[in-house]
Structures are given as C-alpha cells and as structure tokens.
Design an enzyme around this catalytic site. Structure first.
Site, PDB file in Angstrom:
ATOM      1  N   ARG A 170      53.709  22.502 -20.937  1.00  0.00           N
ATOM      2  CA  ARG A 170      54.067  23.553 -20.638  1.00  0.00           C
ATOM      3  C   ARG A 170      54.935  23.336 -19.869  1.00  0.00           C
ATOM      4  O   ARG A 170      54.402  22.552 -19.423  1.00  0.00           O
ATOM      5  CB  ARG A 170      53.132  24.902 -19.429  1.00  0.00           C
ATOM      6  CG  ARG A 170      53.978  25.356 -18.822  1.00  0.00           C
ATOM      7  CD  ARG A 170      52.328  26.081 -17.992  1.00  0.00           C
ATOM      8  NE  ARG A 170      52.108  24.923 -16.922  1.00  0.00           N
ATOM      9  CZ  ARG A 170      50.757  25.319 -15.489  1.00  0.00           C
ATOM     10  NH1 ARG A 170      50.448  26.393 -16.329  1.00  0.00           N
ATOM     11  NH2 ARG A 170      50.646  24.340 -15.219  1.00  0.00           N
ATOM     12  N   SER A 188      45.904  34.302 -19.038  1.00  0.00           N
ATOM     13  CA  SER A 188      45.584  33.921 -17.833  1.00  0.00           C
ATOM     14  C   SER A 188      45.313  35.468 -16.793  1.00  0.00           C
ATOM     15  O   SER A 188      45.402  35.693 -16.651  1.00  0.00           O
ATOM     16  CB  SER A 188      46.778  32.410 -16.842  1.00  0.00           C
ATOM     17  OG  SER A 188      47.015  31.756 -17.400  1.00  0.00           O
ATOM     18  N   LYS A 191      50.457  24.596  -9.590  1.00  0.00           N
ATOM     19  CA  LYS A 191      50.971  26.089  -9.293  1.00  0.00           C
ATOM     20  C   LYS A 191      50.570  26.787  -8.070  1.00  0.00           C
ATOM     21  O   LYS A 191      49.788  27.063  -8.074  1.00  0.00           O
ATOM     22  CB  LYS A 191      49.966  26.557 -10.350  1.00  0.00           C
ATOM     23  CG  LYS A 191      50.741  27.643 -11.530  1.00  0.00           C
ATOM     24  CD  LYS A 191      50.063  27.799 -12.783  1.00  0.00           C
ATOM     25  CE  LYS A 191      50.684  29.454 -13.826  1.00  0.00           C
ATOM     26  NZ  LYS A 191      50.686  30.493 -12.760  1.00  0.00           N
TER      27      LYS A 191
END
Length: 217
Positions: free
Chosen positions: A38, A107, A136
């Site tokens: 990611r 998620s 995040k």
C-alpha cells in the site's frame, strides 16, 4: 480459519530513506506471514514495479502477498489477494473479476459492514482502527467490544489494524483474530528483523500448538 499472522502494510515514507526491498525482506526473514503493498504516493509504474518484486520476495519466504486497491496490478503481479476499503471497488465486483484465484479482504469498522463484506464474498476483513494511528488519519475508531461483536457475528478471518503496539496487543489476542496488521510500529524500527521476532513471540499464533513462532524459528 486461515491464519494471516503478523501482517505488514508497506509505507515507504516510514522507512526514512532505507532500501524498501531490504526492509521488507528483513520483515519476511523475521517471520512475517503476510505483506500488503500500500504505497499511497507511488505512481502506477512504481506501484507495479514494487508489486512484481514483492511477489518474488514473498514466494521466497512462503508468505502471502496482498495488493491494496489495485485489482489490475494484483492480477499482473500474480498476487495472492487484494484488499479494498469501504470507498474502493465493491468486493462483489472484485470477486467477479478474480473469482477464487485470489483472497479478497475488506476494511470494516462495525458489525454491519462486516456482515455486508462477508455476504458479498470477502475472504477476510480488516477491522480498525483499533487504537489511535497516524498512518491513516481518516480511520474510524473501533472498540474492543465492537471487535468481539464482529467476531461473534461474522465467521471469516479477522485482521486487526490501527495503532497496534506490543504494549496493547494483548487485548486483541484475546478476541480470536487471525492477523495483526502493523505499519510504523515495525517499519519505523532500526532493526526490523528483530522487531518482527518480538511481535511473533508475543502473538503466539494458535496454529503452533501452544508454542510461539519464536520457538519454531
């Protein structure tokens, strides 16, 4: 249920100039079972290059390789799976493309999202953020009680994520989860290999018959 073990999510910025592939290989040598690529600031070409190289590295260490969001790159690199968020491509569409050739993770932050993910074909769910996280900023907070409710209601593997540290992981281990996703708490350390061994020793995955993976390395 499938065990995702210690699950590293990549972030080149946290490496502070260190070699990306060397750092990931250090984690794999330390016993990490799953790597998710990611890279929020990578171009498509850079992301693809990393995916192809990480596919080779993860095969070398018999680890799972998951690509975040990019179904096309997951397929090109022959990844083991793809992970999507609530605002990404719906899991049902992803499954219609990759079928059973790849695992698909989603998620979630509550029971309803978890149920929907399973109904639409998710193979595992990423639950979080369990604790405050700086990697995040838009992540919704999930209580331990909600995690327990998700575990009761949804019978697929759970990978917890978000602010997990060695000093707070015990409360998650007690909730029957199948993976622990970590970013800065490991990738930010000088000795990634040794840090991974500490984490695996702490986790003591159930598949080892009561022994920690530290004893098996």
């Amino acid at each position: 249920m499938k065990d995702y073990g210690l699950y590293i999510v990549t972030d080149s910025n946290i490496l502070d100039g260190r070699d990306f592939y060397e750092c990931i290989e250090d984690a794999l040598r330390g016993g990490v079972k799953t790597i998710q690529l990611r890279e929020k600031y990578a171009t498509g070409a850079e992301f693809l290059q990393k995916a192809i190289k990480l596919r080779k590295l993860t095969k070398k260490y018999n680890a799972m390789f998951i690509v975040n969001d990019r179904v096309d790159i997951a397929m090109i690199s022959n990844a083991d799976g793809i992970h999507v968020g609530q605002s990404d491509i719906p899991v049902s569409y992803v499954k219609s493309i990759v079928g059973n050739d790849m695992v698909v993770g989603v998620s979630v932050s509550n029971v309803e999202e978890a149920k929907t993910a399973k109904l639409n074909g998710a193979d595992y769910i990423g639950v979080g953020a369990m604790f405050n996280t700086t990697t995040k900023s838009d992540a919704k907070s999930v209580s331990i009680e909600e995690l327990k409710n998700i575990r009761k209601k949804v019978g697929i593997p759970i990978v917890v994520i978000g602010g997990i540290q060695l000093d707070n992981i015990a409360s998650l281990i007690a909730c029957d989860v199948q993976g622990y996703a970590v970013i800065s708490a490991i990738l930010g350390k000088d000795n990634i290999h040794d840090e991974c061994i500490k984490w695996i020793h702490k986790i003591k995955t159930p598949s080892t018959g009561g022994r920690s993976l530290m004893e098996l390395i």
